[in-house]
Design a protein around this motif. Sequence first.
Motif, mmCIF file in Angstrom:
data_model
loop_
_atom_site.group_PDB
_atom_site.id
_atom_site.type_symbol
_atom_site.label_atom_id
_atom_site.label_comp_id
_atom_site.label_asym_id
_atom_site.label_seq_id
_atom_site.Cartn_x
_atom_site.Cartn_y
_atom_site.Cartn_z
ATOM 1 N N ARG A 90 0.853 -1.273 0.006
ATOM 2 C CA ARG A 90 -0.037 0.053 -0.002
ATOM 3 C C ARG A 90 0.844 1.286 -0.019
ATOM 4 O O ARG A 90 1.817 1.225 0.595
ATOM 5 N N ILE A 91 0.376 2.108 -0.631
ATOM 6 C CA ILE A 91 1.163 3.663 -0.722
ATOM 7 C C ILE A 91 -0.321 4.665 -0.665
ATOM 8 O O ILE A 91 -1.147 4.584 -1.168
ATOM 9 N N TYR A 92 0.145 5.331 0.400
ATOM 10 C CA TYR A 92 -0.865 6.594 0.863
ATOM 11 C C TYR A 92 -2.303 5.908 0.922
ATOM 12 O O TYR A 92 -3.120 6.209 0.318
ATOM 13 N N ASN A 93 -2.216 4.805 1.716
ATOM 14 C CA ASN A 93 -3.584 4.148 2.126
ATOM 15 C C ASN A 93 -4.383 3.586 0.968
ATOM 16 O O ASN A 93 -5.542 3.423 1.067
ATOM 17 N N ARG A 94 -3.514 3.447 -0.229
ATOM 18 C CA ARG A 94 -4.240 2.644 -1.536
ATOM 19 C C ARG A 94 -3.265 1.601 -1.934
ATOM 20 O O ARG A 94 -2.208 1.496 -1.902
ATOM 21 N N THR A 95 -4.095 0.345 -2.077
ATOM 22 C CA THR A 95 -3.373 -0.851 -2.539
ATOM 23 C C THR A 95 -2.969 -0.844 -3.899
ATOM 24 O O THR A 95 -3.896 -0.555 -4.788
ATOM 25 N N VAL A 96 -1.515 -0.933 -4.032
ATOM 26 C CA VAL A 96 -1.018 -0.742 -5.201
ATOM 27 C C VAL A 96 -0.672 -2.347 -6.056
ATOM 28 O O VAL A 96 -0.560 -2.446 -7.217
#
Length: 309
Positions: A77-83
């Motif tokens: 996750r990056i900035y609360n988003r799953t990548v």
Amino acid sequence: MEYNSVSFEKRIKENIKNYALDNLYHINSLTEYLKAVAAVIEADILLTDRHGEKVVSIGNFVGFTPDVVKEPGRKIRIYNRTVAHLYVKFEKIPLKEKRTAIEKLLNETIVMLSSFGEEGYLHRESAIYMDELEEKLEERHAKQIHGEKEDALTGVYHKLYFEERMKVIDRSEVVPVAVINININDWKYVNDNFGEEESDRLIKTVAGIVKKEAKPDYVIGRVDGDVFIVLIPMAENNEAEDYCNRVQTACIAYEDDILAPSVACGIVYKTNVEEQIEDKLPDAEYEMFNNKLDIKNAPGYRERLEKRK
């Protein structure tokens, strides 16, 4: 997304959803690293994007279809988003004494990949943001130099162009020139009690009145947030005074559910061709403040202003 319309912090929180893994990582290097991890822990490793598409596959995942909703694996996750999703399939069950070390290695791998991805993302977004900001500033500067004349909110001349017009009048040696300072009374009260949108509407409303009551040869500029300067070249007797009376009367006559516009006016004259209009501006401001004091102390002023609160 307009780069000058949102803060950089909000921008980086939103834009991560537009990034693919190959925008965040060097996939060949990432593959070699995951091969090394797979060899150490004796497992097969699959890396997918946020949607479950396979990006790096090490070992045997034939027939395996990732379900990133029900079985998301380990999320990157990056900035609360799953990548991305990391799936690990062991060739054989690791010995009990190794499980803790393997789990720690996998957890640290997720932390490291999240950190590296975030660093690359921030670097890329910062570069794009700065390039776009520089482009916007250059565009704005070019417009001011090459002909954009009007203040965006009010439609009167913006400060830079107004100052150029002021110098042109000085060079023309026209006298007399009436120099009028018009200041909105209690603009801050509207801003504090009704917000920026209504305070901007107040400025636009007053600007509309200032323009409507002016003759075509009047030069009008917005030189500060709630301050207008009006120049009347070759002003006739009482022309400036009559103009200010019309503007103030029109402001008082304008009322709606929120706004109760009122302005103070200060008038001085340039009567000598050797004088500069710029030197007259402080005197016009002084006269405006005297007028403002009289208006704000007049009976009924405060009641009219505050009755919409």
